[in-house]
Motif scaffolding. Sequence first.
Motif, mmCIF file in Angstrom:
data_model
loop_
_atom_site.group_PDB
_atom_site.id
_atom_site.type_symbol
_atom_site.label_atom_id
_atom_site.label_comp_id
_atom_site.label_asym_id
_atom_site.label_seq_id
_atom_site.Cartn_x
_atom_site.Cartn_y
_atom_site.Cartn_z
ATOM 1 N N THR A 70 0.829 -1.200 0.000
ATOM 2 C CA THR A 70 0.000 0.000 0.000
ATOM 3 C C THR A 70 0.865 1.253 0.000
ATOM 4 O O THR A 70 0.611 2.198 -0.765
ATOM 5 C CB THR A 70 -0.949 -0.003 1.217
ATOM 6 N N HIS A 71 1.902 1.248 0.810
ATOM 7 C CA HIS A 71 2.818 2.399 0.855
ATOM 8 C C HIS A 71 3.502 2.583 -0.502
ATOM 9 O O HIS A 71 3.589 3.687 -1.021
ATOM 10 C CB HIS A 71 3.841 2.193 1.965
ATOM 11 N N ILE A 72 3.965 1.481 -1.084
ATOM 12 C CA ILE A 72 4.600 1.547 -2.402
ATOM 13 C C ILE A 72 3.614 2.085 -3.437
ATOM 14 O O ILE A 72 3.983 2.884 -4.305
ATOM 15 C CB ILE A 72 5.133 0.162 -2.827
ATOM 16 N N ALA A 73 2.358 1.674 -3.355
ATOM 17 C CA ALA A 73 1.353 2.119 -4.323
ATOM 18 C C ALA A 73 1.196 3.633 -4.323
ATOM 19 O O ALA A 73 1.079 4.250 -5.382
ATOM 20 C CB ALA A 73 0.010 1.447 -4.031
ATOM 21 N N PHE A 74 1.207 4.239 -3.135
ATOM 22 C CA PHE A 74 1.079 5.699 -3.063
ATOM 23 C C PHE A 74 2.288 6.398 -3.669
ATOM 24 O O PHE A 74 2.141 7.391 -4.396
ATOM 25 C CB PHE A 74 0.857 6.151 -1.613
ATOM 26 N N VAL A 75 3.488 5.876 -3.413
ATOM 27 C CA VAL A 75 4.703 6.466 -3.991
ATOM 28 C C VAL A 75 4.720 6.266 -5.501
ATOM 29 O O VAL A 75 5.053 7.184 -6.260
ATOM 30 C CB VAL A 75 5.968 5.870 -3.325
ATOM 31 N N ALA A 76 4.346 5.086 -5.962
ATOM 32 C CA ALA A 76 4.305 4.805 -7.400
ATOM 33 C C ALA A 76 3.328 5.750 -8.097
ATOM 34 O O ALA A 76 3.615 6.258 -9.189
ATOM 35 C CB ALA A 76 3.915 3.352 -7.640
ATOM 36 N N GLU A 77 2.197 6.001 -7.465
ATOM 37 C CA GLU A 77 1.214 6.911 -8.053
ATOM 38 C C GLU A 77 1.773 8.330 -8.128
ATOM 39 O O GLU A 77 1.589 9.026 -9.126
ATOM 40 C CB GLU A 77 -0.083 6.884 -7.231
ATOM 41 N N GLN A 78 2.489 8.759 -7.088
ATOM 42 C CA GLN A 78 3.122 10.088 -7.107
ATOM 43 C C GLN A 78 4.118 10.201 -8.252
ATOM 44 O O GLN A 78 4.235 11.243 -8.887
ATOM 45 C CB GLN A 78 3.848 10.364 -5.791
ATOM 46 N N GLN A 79 4.856 9.113 -8.495
ATOM 47 C CA GLN A 79 5.859 9.109 -9.560
ATOM 48 C C GLN A 79 5.242 8.816 -10.925
ATOM 49 O O GLN A 79 5.933 8.883 -11.942
ATOM 50 C CB GLN A 79 6.952 8.076 -9.257
#
Length: 95
Positions: free
Chosen positions: A43-52
């Motif tokens: 879930t944490h990775i998903a938010f960062v991936a979406e930002q990028q």
Amino acid sequence: MDKLTTPQIEAQLKNLDGWTYDNGSICKSFVFKDFKEAFSVMTHIAFVAEQQNHHPNWENVYNQLTIKLNTHDAGGITQYDFDLANAIEQIVSKG
């Protein structure tokens, strides 16, 4: 973003513990305490991936997470993949 050459990819992989170059992607598998921990990290990775605006190919089975990164638009590995891989490493190290 320009596609990286194999020597450029191999040079950058030296700075990413456990990541490999396989079949057009940079890849790593992570093992967590349980499913809840694995999913929390995802879930944490998903938010960062979406930002990028750069999204991983991944598979989760119970406490294991396998991530494969490549840049589809470039037809290979770009700096975007290494940027996300480094962000993933930071997320995982924080637990």
